[in-house]
Motif scaffolding. Structure first.
Motif, short mmCIF file in Angstrom:
data_model
loop_
_atom_site.label_atom_id
_atom_site.label_comp_id
_atom_site.label_asym_id
_atom_site.label_seq_id
_atom_site.Cartn_x
_atom_site.Cartn_y
_atom_site.Cartn_z
N GLU A 250 0.84 -1.20 0.00
CA GLU A 250 0.00 0.00 0.00
C GLU A 250 0.88 1.25 0.00
OE1 GLU A 250 -3.23 0.10 -0.15
OE2 GLU A 250 -3.98 -1.85 0.57
N ILE A 257 -4.54 -0.56 11.90
CA ILE A 257 -4.74 -1.83 11.20
C ILE A 257 -5.77 -1.74 10.08
CG2 ILE A 257 -3.98 -3.29 13.10
CD1 ILE A 257 -6.98 -3.69 13.77
N PHE A 258 -6.31 -0.54 9.82
CA PHE A 258 -7.28 -0.42 8.72
C PHE A 258 -6.62 -0.70 7.37
CE2 PHE A 258 -9.44 1.88 5.36
CZ PHE A 258 -10.76 1.47 5.56
N GLN A 260 -3.10 -2.15 6.08
CA GLN A 260 -1.79 -2.72 6.37
C GLN A 260 -1.16 -3.29 5.11
OE1 GLN A 260 -1.99 -5.11 10.32
NE2 GLN A 260 -4.00 -5.16 9.41
N GLN A 265 -7.77 -11.83 5.15
CA GLN A 265 -9.09 -11.73 4.52
C GLN A 265 -9.92 -12.96 4.85
OE1 GLN A 265 -7.91 -11.26 0.34
NE2 GLN A 265 -8.69 -9.16 0.45
N GLU A 330 -14.79 1.34 3.89
CA GLU A 330 -15.07 -0.04 3.49
C GLU A 330 -14.63 -1.07 4.54
OE1 GLU A 330 -13.56 -1.20 -0.35
OE2 GLU A 330 -13.75 -3.33 0.12
N LEU A 331 -15.57 -1.97 4.84
CA LEU A 331 -15.30 -3.09 5.75
C LEU A 331 -15.31 -4.40 4.97
CD1 LEU A 331 -15.22 -4.36 8.63
CD2 LEU A 331 -17.69 -4.05 8.72
N GLU A 332 -16.26 -4.51 4.06
CA GLU A 332 -16.40 -5.75 3.27
C GLU A 332 -16.78 -5.37 1.84
OE1 GLU A 332 -18.54 -8.90 5.07
OE2 GLU A 332 -18.88 -9.96 3.18
N GLY A 333 -16.28 -6.16 0.89
CA GLY A 333 -16.66 -5.95 -0.51
C GLY A 333 -17.51 -7.13 -0.98
N HIS A 335 -18.91 -8.64 -4.58
CA HIS A 335 -18.73 -8.42 -6.01
C HIS A 335 -19.35 -9.54 -6.81
CE1 HIS A 335 -14.86 -6.79 -4.13
NE2 HIS A 335 -15.60 -5.75 -4.40
N GLY A 374 -12.31 -7.90 5.40
CA GLY A 374 -10.99 -7.82 6.00
C GLY A 374 -11.12 -8.11 7.49
N ARG A 377 -9.95 -5.22 9.64
CA ARG A 377 -10.91 -4.10 9.68
C ARG A 377 -12.10 -4.46 10.56
NH1 ARG A 377 -10.89 -1.34 3.63
NH2 ARG A 377 -8.61 -1.15 3.55
P1 ATP Z 1 -9.60 -0.26 -0.33
O1 ATP Z 1 -10.44 0.41 -1.36
O2 ATP Z 1 -9.89 0.21 1.08
O3 ATP Z 1 -8.14 -0.28 -0.64
P2 ATP Z 1 -10.18 -2.69 -1.66
O4 ATP Z 1 -11.45 -2.32 -2.35
O5 ATP Z 1 -8.92 -2.68 -2.42
O6 ATP Z 1 -10.01 -1.79 -0.32
P3 ATP Z 1 -10.76 -5.47 -1.69
O7 ATP Z 1 -9.77 -5.77 -2.72
O8 ATP Z 1 -12.21 -5.46 -2.05
O9 ATP Z 1 -10.38 -4.09 -0.96
O10 ATP Z 1 -10.49 -6.45 -0.45
C1 ATP Z 1 -11.52 -6.99 0.35
C2 ATP Z 1 -11.40 -6.57 1.79
O11 ATP Z 1 -10.06 -6.76 2.27
C3 ATP Z 1 -11.68 -5.10 2.04
O12 ATP Z 1 -13.06 -4.87 2.19
C4 ATP Z 1 -10.92 -4.82 3.30
O13 ATP Z 1 -11.73 -5.15 4.45
C5 ATP Z 1 -9.77 -5.78 3.25
N1 ATP Z 1 -8.52 -5.06 2.89
C6 ATP Z 1 -8.13 -4.68 1.66
N2 ATP Z 1 -6.94 -4.06 1.71
C7 ATP Z 1 -6.57 -4.04 3.01
C8 ATP Z 1 -5.42 -3.55 3.71
N3 ATP Z 1 -4.42 -2.97 3.07
N4 ATP Z 1 -5.37 -3.72 5.06
C9 ATP Z 1 -6.37 -4.32 5.72
N5 ATP Z 1 -7.47 -4.81 5.11
C10 ATP Z 1 -7.58 -4.68 3.78
#
Ligand code: ATP
Length: 511
Positions: A250, A257-258, A260, A265, A330-333, A335, A374, A377
Motif C-alpha cells: 500500500e 490496522i485499517f 496494512q 481476509q 469499506e469493511l467488506e466488498g 462483487h 478484511g 478491519r
Molecule cells: P480499499 O479500497 O480500502 O483499498 P479494496 O477495495 O482494495 O479496499 P478489496 O480488494 O475489495 O479491498 O479487499 C476486500 C477486503 O479486504 C476489504 O473490504 C478490506 O476489508 C480488506 N482489505 C483490503 N486491503 C486491506 C489492507 N491494506 N489492510 C487491511 N485490510 C484490507
C-alpha cells in the motif's frame, strides 16, 4: 474529536495487550502489526464466528486453506500483473506520497459533508414532517453539491480507465486540492504503482522463479474450483470459503490496522449458474449485512456503497461500509465477478474449468459472487466501537471495552480476594472446572477494585471473586462487566450463568 478517539483506540490496543507495532524494538515496520495475547483471542473468535456462519451452517459451502505462494501465471491471468495498480502522486514540498484517487475522493467527501449539514439543518426545521428523499431530490444547494460530486467521480473514473494520468493530475489542480498535511499544491505527475510484493523461489539467482505474495485469497479458491467441485461432489450453486493472509504494498498506510501491508481476509466465492448471479448478489448483500449487524455495534453504523466504476472483472459491486472513528469506510466488498476469473484461468492454463449441469445436459463456466471481508478491519470496527469511558455514580471514571460477550478474549476472571487462607486454592479449583468450556483467567495481583478495572478494560464479561464465605458455603461474588452488578451465586451454577451470556449462539439468534 474523532481523531482523539482514534488515538485512544490505538493506545488502548497496545496498553492492554491487543495489538503491537511489528518489530517495535527496531523502531517498527510501517503498516505491519502483531496481534498480542488478548488481540489474538479476539481475532480468533471473530474468525470462528465467520467460519461457523459461512461454512459450517451452510450445507452448500465448504472451506479450504490454500498456500500463499501460487504459480506466477495466476497473477497474469487474474489481471493483477497488469491492472493491480494505484495511481500515486507526490507533493514536491512536503515529500509526502498520496493516492491520487483518494485525494479526489476525499475532496468529494468534503462536499458530501456539506450535504449532510444541509440535511441536519432541514431535519431540525421540519421535524417529523421532514422527507429526506424529497429534500435530496429538490433542494437546489444539495442537488448542486451532488452534481459536483458525480461530475468529479465520473471524470476520475473515465481517466483512470483510460490510464489518462495527465487528466487525473489536471483534475487535482482544477479542484485546487492541497496536501492535507501541509496545504501545499505543488504536485508531481501521477504514476501507476503495482501493489504486489515480489519474491523469488529457487536456490540460485539464474534458476530462481519470480513469485508474488498473494494480494487476495480469492485466486487460491478459483484454482481449486474443479478439485473441490469434483471431490466434494458439489452441485451449483455452491461456495468455497477461506481465511488467510494477503499482502499489498500500500502506498499510503496511515490508519493503524485499517490499511496494512500484510493483512487477513475472509473470503467466499459462490459459484452459480450464469444468469442467476445478480439474484445471488442481492441475497449475499442482505445476508452479509445482517451478519455484521448481529454483532450489535449499532445498525446505523453500516451502509452500502454501490460502485459506479466497476473493476474489470465485475458486473455489480458494493461495499459494506462501517462508521470507523475516522468516518464511513469499506469493511467488506461484495462483487459479482462474472466468469472472468475461471475463464481467464482456462485460457492461461489450457485446462477446462467447467461444470456439467445434469438438468440441462450442458457444460459451462459458472459465474461467481464474492464476499470479502478484511478480518483486521472487522477487528478494528468491533474494538473501536466497544471502547467507552464511563462516568460512574460516585463521580469516578472507568474505561470499559464493551465487546459482544461471545467474542470477548476472556470470558471470566477468577479472583481470590486475598492471597492466603486457602482462597487461591479454591479459585484455582474453579478455574479447572471452567477452563474446558470457557477461556478463563486467574488473577491475584493488586486490590480487587484494580483487578475489576483491568478486566473491564480488556472486555471480560464476568469477574468471579472468591472470599472467606466461599470456603464455608461454596458461593462466590459474580460481577457483571456492563452493569457492574454484583450478586452471590453458587459455584455449581457458574457454568450455566456464564454460558447463557457468552455462548456464540446468542449472535446467531440475532442474524
Ligand atoms: P480499499 O479500497 O480500502 O483499498 P479494496 O477495495 O482494495 O479496499 P478489496 O480488494 O475489495 O479491498 O479487499 C476486500 C477486503 O479486504 C476489504 O473490504 C478490506 O476489508 C480488506 N482489505 C483490503 N486491503 C486491506 C489492507 N491494506 N489492510 C487491511 N485490510 C484490507
Amino acid at each position: 474529536m474523532s481523531e482523539d478517539i482514534f488515538k485512544k483506540v490505538i493506545s488502548h490496543a497496545k496498553e492492554y495487550g491487543f495489538i503491537f507495532q511489528s518489530s517495535e524494538i527496531y523502531d517498527g515496520l510501517s503498516a505491519v502489526y502483531d496481534y498480542a495475547q488478548n488481540g489474538v483471542e479476539l481475532k480468533n473468535n471473530l474468525k470462528q464466528y465467520w467460519w461457523k456462519s459461512m461454512v459450517q451452517l451452510h450445507e452448500n459451502i465448504v472451506g479450504i486453506d490454500s498456500a500463499i505462494f501460487m504459480h506466477p501465471t495466476t497473477w497474469k491471468a487474474s489481471g493483477h500483473v497488469d491492472a493491480f495498480n494505484d495511481p500515486l502522486i507526490d507533493n514536491k514540498d512536503s515529500k509526502k506520497r498520496y493516492r491520487a484517487d483518494v485525494l479526489i475522493e476525499e475532496h468529494c467527501a468534503k462536499i458530501e459533508t456539506k450535504i449532510e449539514k444541509e440535511i441536519a439543518k432541514a431535519e431540525k426545521r421540519f421535524g417529523d414532517a421532514f422527507d429526506k428523499e424529497q429534500f435530496l431530490a429538490t433542494n437546489p444547494r444539495v442537488v448542486e453539491y451532488q452534481k459536483q460530486i458525480n461530475t468529479i467521480l465520473e471524470r476520475m473514473g473515465k481517466s483512470l480507465d483510460k490510464n489518462d494520468l495527465e487528466d487525473v493530475k489536471a483534475l487535482i489542480e482544477e479542484l485546487e486540492i492541497a496536501d492535507p498535511v501541509t496545504g501545499s499544491k505543488n504536485w508531481t505527475e501521477v504514476r501507476q504503482f503495482n501493489l504486489m510484493f515480489g519474491t523469488k523461489l529457487g536456490a540460485t539467482a539464474e534458476q530462481a522463479m519470480d513469485l508474488y505474495l498473494r494480494p487476495e485469497t480469492a485466486q487460491g479458491i478459483f484454482l481449486n474450483y474443479l478439485n473441490v467441485q469434483k471431490t466434494g461432489r458439489m452441485k451449483l450453486p455452491f461456495g468455497i470459503a477461506q481465511i488467510g493472509k494477503a499482502f499489498r504494498n500500500e502506498i499510503v498506510a496511515r490508519q493503524f490496522i485499517f490499511r496494512q501491508r500484510e493483512f487477513e481476509q475472509m473470503e467466499m466465492q459462490f459459484f452459480v449458474k450464469p444468469g442467476t448471479e445478480l439474484d445471488w448478489y442481492e441475497k449475499w448483500k442482505e445476508t452479509r449485512l445482517k451478519w455484521h449487524k448481529s454483532l450489535g455495534l449499532g445498525d446505523d453504523n453500516y451502509r452500502f456503497h454501490d460502485h459506479e466504476k466497476l473493476a474489470h472483472y465485475a458486473n455489480a459491486a458494493t461495499d459494506i461500509e462501517f462508521r470507523f472513528p475516522f468516518g464511513f469506510k469499506e469493511l467488506e466488498g461484495i462483487h459479482s465477478r462474472t466468469d472472468f476469473d475461471l475463464k481467464a484461468h482456462e485460457k492461461f492454463s489450457g485446462k477446462k474449468l467447467q461444470y456439467f449441469d445434469n438438468e440441462t445436459n450442458e457444460s459451462y463456466v459458472p459465474y461467481v459472487v464474492e464476499t470479502s471481508v478484511g478480518l483486521d478491519r472487522l477487528f478494528l470496527a468491533v474494538f473501536s466501537n466497544s471502547l467507552r469511558e464511563e462516568e460512574l455514580a460516585d463521580g469516578t471514571q472507568r474505561v470499559v471495552l464493551a465487546l459482544p460477550a461471545a467474542i470477548a478474549p476472556i470470558k471470566a476472571a477468577i479472583l481470590p480476594l486475598v492471597k492466603k487462607d486457602g482462597l487461591p486454592e479454591l479459585a484455582e479449583e474453579i478455574v479447572r472446572k471452567l477452563r474446558y468450556d470457557f477461556n478463563v483467567m486467574y488473577e491475584e495481583k493488586d486490590s480487587i477494585g484494580k483487578r475489576y478495572r483491568r478486566m473491564d478494560a480488556i472486555g471480560t464479561p464476568f469477574c468471579i471473586t472468591v472470599d472467606h464465605d466461599s470456603l464455608k458455603d461454596n458461593t462466590v461474588t459474580l460481577r457483571h462487566r456492563d452493569t457492574m452488578e454484583q450478586k452471590r451465586v453458587a459455584i455449581s451454577d457458574l457454568p450455566a450463568i456464564i454460558d447463557a451470556e457468552v455462548n456464540i449462539k446468542n449472535l446467531f439468534d440475532k442474524q
